[in-house]
Design an enzyme around this catalytic site. Sequence first.
Site, mmCIF file in Angstrom:
data_model
loop_
_atom_site.group_PDB
_atom_site.id
_atom_site.type_symbol
_atom_site.label_atom_id
_atom_site.label_comp_id
_atom_site.label_asym_id
_atom_site.label_seq_id
_atom_site.Cartn_x
_atom_site.Cartn_y
_atom_site.Cartn_z
ATOM 1 N N GLU A 219 0.687 -1.047 0.174
ATOM 2 C CA GLU A 219 -0.031 -0.088 0.054
ATOM 3 C C GLU A 219 1.067 1.160 0.032
ATOM 4 O O GLU A 219 1.877 1.215 0.735
ATOM 5 C CB GLU A 219 -0.761 0.020 1.258
ATOM 6 N N LYS B 267 -9.676 1.968 -1.922
ATOM 7 C CA LYS B 267 -9.679 1.060 -0.495
ATOM 8 C C LYS B 267 -11.110 1.708 -0.028
ATOM 9 O O LYS B 267 -11.361 2.855 0.278
ATOM 10 C CB LYS B 267 -8.575 1.782 0.440
ATOM 11 N N CYS C 103 -4.960 -3.166 2.579
ATOM 12 C CA CYS C 103 -4.636 -3.284 3.867
ATOM 13 C C CYS C 103 -5.971 -3.539 4.646
ATOM 14 O O CYS C 103 -6.546 -4.657 4.591
ATOM 15 C CB CYS C 103 -3.890 -2.044 4.252
HETATM 16 C C1 ACM Z 1 -3.884 -0.108 7.259
HETATM 17 O O1 ACM Z 1 -5.050 -0.097 6.595
HETATM 18 N N1 ACM Z 1 -2.853 0.491 6.391
HETATM 19 C C2 ACM Z 1 -3.663 -0.666 8.480
#
Ligand code: ACM
Length: 266
Positions: A38, A109, A142
Amino acid sequence: MNIGFVQFAPKLGDVDSNLRMVDKMLEGISADVIVLPELFATGYLFPSIEFIENIAESAGDGPIYSAMAKWSKEKNCLITGGFPEIDGDKVYNSAMAVFPDGRFILYRKIHLFDSEKLFFESGDIRLKPFQFRGVKFAMLICFDWIFPETYRVLMLQGTQVILHSTNLVLPYCQMASFARAVENRMFIVLANRTGTESTDGNELNFTGGSIIYSPNGEILIQSSDSESAVEIVEIDPDDAVDKNVTGRNNLITDRRPEFYKKLCEK
Ligand code: ACM
């Protein structure tokens, strides 16, 4: 098919240096699919929205995309990884999958973690697999991991390999991904970062331990918690097509959505 990940410690805000670092790490590496962490080219613990806006780029247009397109073309492979995306007045924590011909697929995300909620918009792109070399892949970023629904809806659409770009700070995901792999019979490639970032008195330690699971929950490879690494393994993606767990149990046909549908849809 050869798939793998890159694990390293990006420097906060130093896109040029981070891209050079990945470029060096990828020297001599060949694979069909390579997953980067990420926000791999920017670091994570941003001090302000202005800081992010300065280094964010439009999807398919900027130094991060150009570097990924170059690696993808040179190595004739699919490259995925996370970047801060700017679209009008909105900034997303996004990932792209870049194909050797320069085409790309975008993912934003959908489950933001902690202080990301101060800076980023929640993703607005539906979870959907895409094809590369006849195999169905999907990206997650993530904290999406803590919502098993994300993997399940992708599995129900035929996803064989999850490409998971992470900057993990909690100690669970590398282990929890075992369950996600087994309960969906999918491969998972989890590319995490290492190192520490400090901003305005806040400190985050990133947990490394990038890992690849098979649909049986076997660990095909795992990196250390702190070292940089590039790891590639050979898989047969067809192993993720058969959803039988025993002669009488199938992960798709044994589901009983009539008993959980209404609750799950809330
Ligand atoms: C995250 O979602 N970077 C912990």
